[in-house]
Enzyme design. Sequence first.
Site, short mmCIF file in Angstrom:
data_model
loop_
_atom_site.label_atom_id
_atom_site.label_comp_id
_atom_site.label_asym_id
_atom_site.label_seq_id
_atom_site.Cartn_x
_atom_site.Cartn_y
_atom_site.Cartn_z
N GLU A 194 0.84 -1.21 0.00
CA GLU A 194 0.00 0.00 0.00
C GLU A 194 0.87 1.24 0.00
O GLU A 194 0.54 2.24 -0.64
CB GLU A 194 -0.93 0.01 1.22
CG GLU A 194 -1.98 1.13 1.19
CD GLU A 194 -1.52 2.47 1.76
OE1 GLU A 194 -2.22 3.47 1.54
OE2 GLU A 194 -0.46 2.53 2.41
N GLU A 195 1.97 1.19 0.75
CA GLU A 195 2.82 2.39 0.90
C GLU A 195 3.57 2.73 -0.39
O GLU A 195 4.21 3.77 -0.48
CB GLU A 195 3.80 2.20 2.05
CG GLU A 195 3.14 1.99 3.42
CD GLU A 195 2.44 3.22 3.97
OE1 GLU A 195 2.45 4.28 3.31
OE2 GLU A 195 1.87 3.12 5.07
N ASP A 217 -7.76 2.22 7.28
CA ASP A 217 -6.40 2.76 7.38
C ASP A 217 -6.37 3.80 8.50
O ASP A 217 -7.41 4.15 9.06
CB ASP A 217 -5.95 3.37 6.04
CG ASP A 217 -4.44 3.25 5.81
OD1 ASP A 217 -3.67 3.28 6.79
OD2 ASP A 217 -4.04 3.12 4.64
CO CO Z 1 1.04 4.93 5.45
ZN ZN Z 2 -1.64 3.27 5.79
#
Ligand code: CO
Ligand code: ZN
Length: 331
Positions: A194-195, A217
């Site tokens: 995701e990053e 998140d």
């Molecule tokens: Co992040």
């Molecule tokens: Zn995150």
Amino acid sequence: MISLLKKLTETASPSGYESGIREVIRAEIKSLSTNIKVDALGSLIVTMGKKTDKGLRIMVAAHMDEIGVIVSHVEKSGLVRFSNLGTLFPQYLPGSRVVFLNGVHGVINHDLPDDLHKVVTQDKQFIDVGASSDKDCPVKIGDVGVFDRSFVELGKRVTAKSLDDRVSCAVMIESMKKIKNSPHELVFVFSTQEEVQSKGATTAAYEIEPDLAIALDVTPSLDIYGIKMQVDLGKGPAIKVRDVGMLSDPRLVRWMEETANKNKIPYQLEVLDLGTTDAKVMQISKAGMPTGALSIPCRYVHSPSEVVDLDDVQGTVDLLSALLNNPIFLK
Ligand code: CO
Ligand code: ZN
């Protein structure tokens, strides 16, 4: 919850290297479903229930990767220069410790700046792993590491590295345990990378083809970098209205607000001018789908010591399980 958070946040698994955290999570959830798989990009996909005419196929995603460092150059002196995996803020780095996946520890510091009171940019920073030359340096180009920081309780709050997004992994695990007679086919995705632009959620959503998607998140809770945003620690989960990458489907925002009100769960509304989540890529996967996100307020996001409030964490578990346990009528 405390021991689960400690276990998840003290595991080292930066983007692209999620096998460690994946096995920790798998051990937690393996009794909850007989349909567990790992896709080509490493996301852990856990399906509960079957789609019926009364329900939808719902994808819920929480990313299991964390930000990290990657060795880009080893100097003759043995000092290690590095690049970032995900977004690193240079002011959080000097004085921090990192641990590489091969177990080597290092401390971050920097070249002597012209002005000691100014933030030193990342290209002038290095990792000292205790080597006296490039010959005896125990890491090489491409080796990856994460912040080396233990989990600590702060009153009814907690601090750790990688609460972004291991706190949501914990929320997802606890919510899965509370699923009872849901009319839906629920596909829980512990996503990878995701990053580095939500790679794992992209391929998982393509494969799953959900009818509706929710991302979990963290969201920054202070006025950071001059951005005013009214999400506070301890005032409950934030229902995302929009961030830089996505406008939530307004029908989902209403559904989430109504469900929170009905269950007397305090909540906040989030409009974020910095960052995005896996929801961005799920929303426009294939022909697209109604998408929303629940955010856990978090201080000092992407620092070695992020902070969340346990009431917000519990509130997110309560809200998510209420959303998933009941039929959905979007309006
Ligand atoms: Co992040
Ligand atoms: Zn995150």
